[in-house]
Design an enzyme around this catalytic site. Sequence first.
Site, short mmCIF file in Angstrom:
data_model
loop_
_atom_site.label_atom_id
_atom_site.label_comp_id
_atom_site.label_asym_id
_atom_site.label_seq_id
_atom_site.Cartn_x
_atom_site.Cartn_y
_atom_site.Cartn_z
CB THR B 160 -0.96 0.01 1.21
OG1 THR B 160 -0.21 -0.17 2.41
CG2 THR B 160 -2.01 -1.08 1.09
CB THR B 197 -1.58 -1.91 8.32
OG1 THR B 197 -2.20 -0.98 9.12
CG2 THR B 197 -2.43 -2.15 7.08
CD GLU B 283 1.95 4.98 6.39
OE1 GLU B 283 1.13 4.38 5.69
OE2 GLU B 283 1.63 5.69 7.35
CG ASN B 409 -0.10 8.42 7.88
OD1 ASN B 409 -0.80 7.55 7.40
ND2 ASN B 409 1.16 8.22 8.24
#
Lengths: 414, 414
Positions: B160, B197, B283, B409
């Site tokens: 992702t 996740t 991230e 985010n």
Amino acid sequence: MKKSEGIHMEWIDGGVTAATGFYASGVYAGIKKSRKDMAMVYSVVPATAAGAFTTNVVKAAPVRWDINLLKDNEKAQAVVLNSGVANACTGLDGEKNNECMATAAADALDISEKMVLTASTGVIGKQLPMDAITSGVKMLAEGLSDTIEAGTMAAESIMTTDTVKKEVAVTISLDGTQVTVGGMSKGSGMIHPNMATMLAVITTDAAISKELLNEAVHEVVHKTFNRISVDRDTSTNDSYIVLANGLAGNEMITKKDQAYDAFVAALYAVSESLAKKMAADGEGATKLLEVTVTHAASEEEAEILAKSVITSNLVKTAVFGNDANWGRILCALGYSGASFDPDKVDIVITSSYGTLCLVKDGMAADYSEEEATKILSADAVTVTADMKSGMEFATAWGCDLTYDYVKINADYRS
Amino acid sequence: MKKSEGIHMEWIDGGVTAATGFYASGVYAGIKKSRKDMAMVYSVVPATAAGAFTTNVVKAAPVRWDINLLKDNEKAQAVVLNSGVANACTGLDGEKNNECMATAAADALDISEKMVLTASTGVIGKQLPMDAITSGVKMLAEGLSDTIEAGTMAAESIMTTDTVKKEVAVTISLDGTQVTVGGMSKGSGMIHPNMATMLAVITTDAAISKELLNEAVHEVVHKTFNRISVDRDTSTNDSYIVLANGLAGNEMITKKDQAYDAFVAALYAVSESLAKKMAADGEGATKLLEVTVTHAASEEEAEILAKSVITSNLVKTAVFGNDANWGRILCALGYSGASFDPDKVDIVITSSYGTLCLVKDGMAADYSEEEATKILSADAVTVTADMKSGMEFATAWGCDLTYDYVKINADYRS
């Protein structure tokens, strides 16, 4: 919950000098590069004193000093505070330096050093510059004043990465006698439930027993300062100090009667206001995030759920981006440790721009993303999660996570 | 701890197709805007299957499907995965869609849908686009191959916000028989101890009983995937699935003997490697942060301490800024909940640029800030905290907190 229903309370100007018999000062002593860096709060008579302090295993020298002092003594008369250097992780030298700071203040005020509480905030691991501290203490004692401006000077002097000073005051009537509670605080980063890099000094002219003042502090801190979070980091220096000098002339509060409830309501109002100011001024924050969990099975669960949402980096970044990413909110509720039925949960957002239901019974409600973005773009946003599994509720306060938080903290020491 | 001492292990190319009898594929099915978004892993014979899943109360439909399947069945033969939509908080429709995805895969592979595990990752609250899913499943079944490239295609299709694909494989010898363990994973945000996740599929041709495979999974996940954190957010979809098809021909592992230890070592090696890749690809991360706590009173305390440091936003931002702000490290140890004597702690940083002691016995060591900054500027940095209070240790992995984390985010959904 807030105990303020039915009690007449009035917000007034000022902070730590609002109550009768309290003096304050703030100066530039040379600890920081240029901004004011030392403050003092002084009561003309010894005041009943209570406090709450960091739960961190690593406790700064002033915190250990205060805990010992408040254990052994009922009263205190002054608080001397500095910003710039936290006097944490500084060993025996740090302890001696802290004691010197207290002694210097005691000498300058002509009181016992056992009557002087201390508080420090700033960089961990550095020793206090004692020349600056001792000359600063003298300036502070000489500059003491009971004006509103003096309180403001003190509030400004304890700021570190704070962008605004934080002070507030209220009055209440106890059996016809006007009682004032005022306070100041600082704190912007390293802020997490169970205190923060947070210093708060609350002054009141109420007459209250040490035992009940302790209870009031415990009750209020639990629901206010312990429910804010900027970054989940609980500091080494958190201190919340209350001085109650009794000069209002009310009948001494010695039992849990109406007067006690009124006093707690005033202490709560001042503390909640300061706590919210700190959350809103979180490092790099653009907005205050308030999360209220309703209809939880217990208050403990409500608190756990609310804190889980305000501390989620993913929720905080979404709020920064005005993105109604409710999946992250539901997700944060889900990993909080509290148990609940996810298929029952409703989530509503509210701000000065309106109210919108995002989630109904655990699934997306039929809402407009555009409207949600508008609501989230306000300075203060409330998320309400209705768990539909009980009668209890709790509120926690935080802020969004922004580029500036990273910027401030990637290079704080330079 | 790592159980790899004395066991001959070899790193080899590939991932989920490295072990004998495993096929994989990855395609663009039209769930995401342009990148590949569906993957399949298939064993030519039914494989003993085990898994570990999110502890979040809010569990996505595929997670609930897998947990039920693995409870009732010893074996599974395929895993079908999609990225883009998490199928979480989607109610009964979500459950039906997940079952349709499994059934479509079963039909295309001519096996029972009870042999098909599912996994989804992506945005919460959206329904799966079933036209894309069903046509995607057909493409996946047709495209299955046992080449290394096919495994890579699968690893790429589950990404992702990941910036790199994550796959790895090792071989070990069990009593002269070569056994292979390979795997792939995805995960970049919403990553926290107790899963993430995170989707991981591990394939092995080892023959091992269901009971011992379960034990091995529990043991390994606890020390690897449960010890990484990017942002403290534990997702709704975390899934770690292991398929063991027995085609290596080793004697079935049915007790905790040397062969079991060797298998666990291989599973550990693959899982640790994937977990570290995920932390490093957190991230917005610019570097991997490894924190090892040594000489703790217990392994639990060591783990609590290590996790507290890797999850501190203040430590993470300091590491991003190459700032040796050890006060924040000591502070994070202090509020972890573990008890220790702060005056005993040593803190050392290590990277490819060198090793430096920052803290000795709880106070600043005599070190060069310049050298510290140089060491912290590497791609991977290790912080070692020596508690000097026992024999146990633990390692946890995280990453720095950067502008890009906020950027990604604050606007993930668009």
